[in-house]
Each structure stands twice: as C-alpha cells, then as structure tokens.
Motif scaffolding. Sequence first.
Motif, PDB file in Angstrom:
ATOM      1  N   ASP A 316      47.722  26.423  39.834  1.00  0.00           N
ATOM      2  CA  ASP A 316      47.081  26.988  41.020  1.00  0.00           C
ATOM      3  C   ASP A 316      47.213  28.510  41.077  1.00  0.00           C
ATOM      4  OD1 ASP A 316      46.124  24.632  42.082  1.00  0.00           O
ATOM      5  OD2 ASP A 316      47.993  24.186  43.138  1.00  0.00           O
ATOM      6  N   GLU A 317      48.002  29.081  40.184  1.00  0.00           N
ATOM      7  CA  GLU A 317      48.190  30.533  40.163  1.00  0.00           C
ATOM      8  C   GLU A 317      46.911  31.208  39.667  1.00  0.00           C
ATOM      9  OE1 GLU A 317      50.698  31.737  41.482  1.00  0.00           O
ATOM     10  OE2 GLU A 317      52.417  30.413  41.242  1.00  0.00           O
ATOM     11  N   VAL A 318      46.592  32.372  40.234  1.00  0.00           N
ATOM     12  CA  VAL A 318      45.336  33.061  39.877  1.00  0.00           C
ATOM     13  C   VAL A 318      45.352  33.545  38.429  1.00  0.00           C
ATOM     14  CG1 VAL A 318      44.817  33.763  42.226  1.00  0.00           C
ATOM     15  CG2 VAL A 318      46.256  35.225  40.820  1.00  0.00           C
ATOM     16  N   TRP A 319      46.550  33.772  37.898  1.00  0.00           N
ATOM     17  CA  TRP A 319      46.641  34.292  36.542  1.00  0.00           C
ATOM     18  C   TRP A 319      46.650  33.192  35.482  1.00  0.00           C
ATOM     19  CZ3 TRP A 319      50.887  31.847  34.838  1.00  0.00           C
ATOM     20  CH2 TRP A 319      51.901  31.556  35.751  1.00  0.00           C
ATOM     21  N   TYR A 320      46.744  31.932  35.911  1.00  0.00           N
ATOM     22  CA  TYR A 320      46.924  30.846  34.933  1.00  0.00           C
ATOM     23  C   TYR A 320      45.752  30.738  33.959  1.00  0.00           C
ATOM     24  CZ  TYR A 320      46.716  26.243  32.884  1.00  0.00           C
ATOM     25  OH  TYR A 320      46.585  25.231  31.976  1.00  0.00           O
TER      26      TYR A 320
END
Length: 551
Positions: A316-320
């Motif tokens: 769910d992290e934007v950087w994933y």
Amino acid sequence: MNYSLNTFRAIAALFVVLIHVSAIYFELGYNDFLNYFIYRNLFEIAVPIFFAATGYLLNDKIHYYKEQMIDYNVVEFRKISSKLAFDMAKKYLFYYLFVSIIYIVFEYYLYLTDRLYLDLDRWNIFLERLSIERFLNGTIGGVHLWFLTGLVVVLLILGFLLRLGVTPGVIFVIVLPLYLLNLEEYWTLTKIDKIIADEGLFLPLLCVAIGMFVRDLKLVKRAIYWYSAFISLFAFVCVKYYVPSKFDSILLMLSLYCFGLIFSTYKNVGKNIKIFQSFSFWGLYLYLYHLIFLRIYNKGLLYFYQYHYKTTKYYDEVWYLPLAIVVSILGPILLAFAMDLFKKSSKNKAILSKILSSLSFILYIFTATILLTSGLYYGNKFKESTKIEAPTMEEYYFGQEHLTGTVSKNTTKVYVLKNGEIVRRGVIVKNRKFKIYVKDLIATNKSTVEIMVQNERGKAIKGNLNINTWSDGILSNVKQTENTTIGKGSNGVKKIELYSNKKLVRTVPIQKDNTFKIYIGDLKKRKGQKFIMIPVSIDNKYGKLHKFTIE
C-alpha cells in the motif's frame, strides 16, 4: 541486423515484468487498481511477440544458410533447416532445465526463511510443485517458464515439418485453422493443447509460424501496417474488457501479424535508442530471472513489516510499485552484465571486467546473506515472540454460565466461535486467565462451539470445546440445621427437587458456586419424617437421590 526486432522484444520484456509486478494487486483483490484489466490486457501482446521473434530469427537463419549454399540441394537444405530448428530447441531445453533448477533452489530458500520469519511451514506446498506434470507443462520452476517448454515443443514440431520440406507459408496455413478450431474447444484439440501450461500448445505454434511466415514475405513499407497493428491491439483490449469471449484472441493474433509485418519491413525502428538494442542481450535474462528479484523484494518487505509490527501493508506504500519495477528490471540486467563480463577475455577490459563482475556478484551475495543471516540471528527471537499454543480450558459442564481457562504466552485475544463465526470475545486477566459467558450459546450438550486464541500478529489457533455432562448428579456435604438443609451439587446440576411422601413439595435453584439451601421449617410435621432430594440437570435429567430424616 533487424533493429526493429530488438526494439519490440525490449518492449515485450518490459511488458512481462509489468504483468508480474502489478499481479499482486489482482491477487489481493484490488482489481480496480488503475483499471487493472485494461492495461493487463494490453500487456497480453508481450509473450506472442517473443514467440513470433523466435520464428522470425529461425527463418532468418534458414535464409542465411540458403544464401551460403553454392550448389543448392533440396535434401541438404531440408536437413540444414531441420537441424537449425532442433538446435534451437536444444538451447531452450537447456535454459528450461537450468533455470528451473535455480528457481527450485530459490523456492527452497524462501521456504526456510518463511519458517524463520513467519513461523510458516510450507513444505507440502513446496513438494507439490515437484511433480512430473509440472515438469512437462513447464511450470516446475515458475509459471512463466512455460514459454520455454512451449518453444521446445513447437521447434521440435517445426523441425520435423521442415525436414519433410513443408514451407513456412504452408505451416502457417495448417496451424491457423487448428488454432481457430481449438477456440471452439473441440475435445481432441483441447486435449492436445493442454500439453503446455497456461496458454497451451496452439498459441505458441501459431505465433512462431507467424514470425516465420512474415520473414518470407517480400513487402514494402506501408503505414497501414502500423495503423492495423495498434487498432487491432486496442480493439482486443476493449473487446476483452467489455465483451470478453473465447474469440477475442483472434484480434490479438491479427495485431501480432501486423507487428510482424512492421519488423519485417521497418527494420530500423529504435536503432538510435541504445537501451532497446541492448535488450537483445538482456531480454532473455530479464524474462527468466526478474521474478527472483521481485520475490526477494516482496519477501524482504514482508519480513521487515512483520518483524517491526507495521500496521500498514508494504504494497500500500506509494513507493512500492515504482521501486518493484526498478528492482525487477535492474537485477536481471546486472546479472546479464556480470555474466557477459566473465565471458570476455580481452586484455584492455580484464581489470574492469573483474571489478564490475565482482561488484555485481557481491551485490547478489550481500542480498542473500542479509536475508539469511538476519533470519538466523532474529529467527529464534521472532519465532518465540510469535509462538502461540492452544488454551488450557477448565472442565465445562452443560449448563454452566462461564467458560474459563488459561491462555499461553503471547496470546492477546480469545474468541468463541459458533458455526465458524466469531460470536463473543473473552477477557484475558492476570495470570493469563480468561472467562467467557457462554450459557446462552450452548443450547444442548451437542452444540458445536470452538475456541480461538490469537496473538498480536494475527496468528490464530482453534480448538473444539468439549461439553461435559454429569454422570450421576451427586449431592455432597449435605447438612441439616433446625429449619434448613444445605449442601453442594456436582457440576451440571441446575436445581434440587425436594419430595415428601412421594410428592414434590419444593424446587430450589442451584447457586453459582454449586451450593444450595432449602428451607423446610414449614414442612416439618413430625419427628422421623422422611424427605428425598433429587438433583436435576439443565436438560432435565435426574441424578442420584439423597434421603434424610427429621430428627
């Protein structure tokens, strides 16, 4: 040199990576993630392009050897054409065996780290993949490796056909109706098609045949090829998204055919884009090994988030997503670069080769070492912090109000489940004791109730509740005072019935501590009067009677 072919293969390799990187959102139920099924359908062209490129290159080699023959001989030409197909099949068979072994070893490594970090034993799942069926259909190492077994089988078939003198054009004419008939799911063709996993046998056979066929065509550059390729591709995406059917792949094959016309006539597409041309070497490494780096990336994040009690999910992290794409692409490219440097022996690059290749392999070893050593270092500590055992429950008799017991260390929640659903949550107090009101949940002594305990990481253990019923219903510690009779009933006693002269004269409920007190002052009439007390269970079963006499 066909620069267009390299460009299309580079784009196809990137599409394959994007398919697997974005698959996590589909697997987790985020089907609406950036309209997943729209761009996923667009990526469907990737694998067919790889197949078609193989067919094109095979026929290109056949044309090269034909041009080199001084005295053209049909029999000799057939032997050479057949040998080229068989040699290519051997090469891809070696790739399949070698890469499958690497993936099996890698999966075993993940099995060990899962035990250390997550306390999960996936041994049965690991063994399931080691089957003859998965070896034959190309998925024993990974689902994406079916591409290699598909090529091996197709090239063997083409080798025999070329040996018989069948031309690429005739092969295309034979395979196309077989592919279309297979879409109708005729039993015999469907059974043959299932030889290869995932997309079957006829798809790679048709794609390779298209690649060989377009190589034979003598065409001039026409803009209509570009329009047709992209229009049919986007038509496929829209049709499969809005009105999916078993025939929508016909549009995909039409698009592939038009792309084949493009790299057969426009041979300099992407010539000045060096990175695309480099993919002619990196593309196979990217296709074969990107899943290893993607899984290391995902597993590393999973272990880190689990160990550090992260409440958010790593995906769910934007950087994933952007970082996953970079890792999946950069890892195989570095591996290909390192392997290429090891093969080179020129003196002017010897030192540079050793330095760069050493750095690359140090990177791989460092990644594996970090996962393994940290797992060994923290593994026991992590396992101890997540260990959870079934609760120790005190005997529960039908009719009791509360279920009591003791939970193990690390247990944070205890639930009562009925018919598989949580219906009540208990409270854990000092000394890990718990108490749950269950009398209203257990209607009969045959009721099915489960107890589930859970730790703070969500790991849970279930256990069935054994509902005991009394054997005799015994009254003990019975004493008489001047006007009362007191005593204690065994577990499961609900009430006491008092009889005099064979008549029921009084009914007294049992107390929470299983004691009872019966007033008999108004019932005493004479000395020597006899009374009988009978314990009764909640389901109206009678226990052992107790007699006493008025003195």
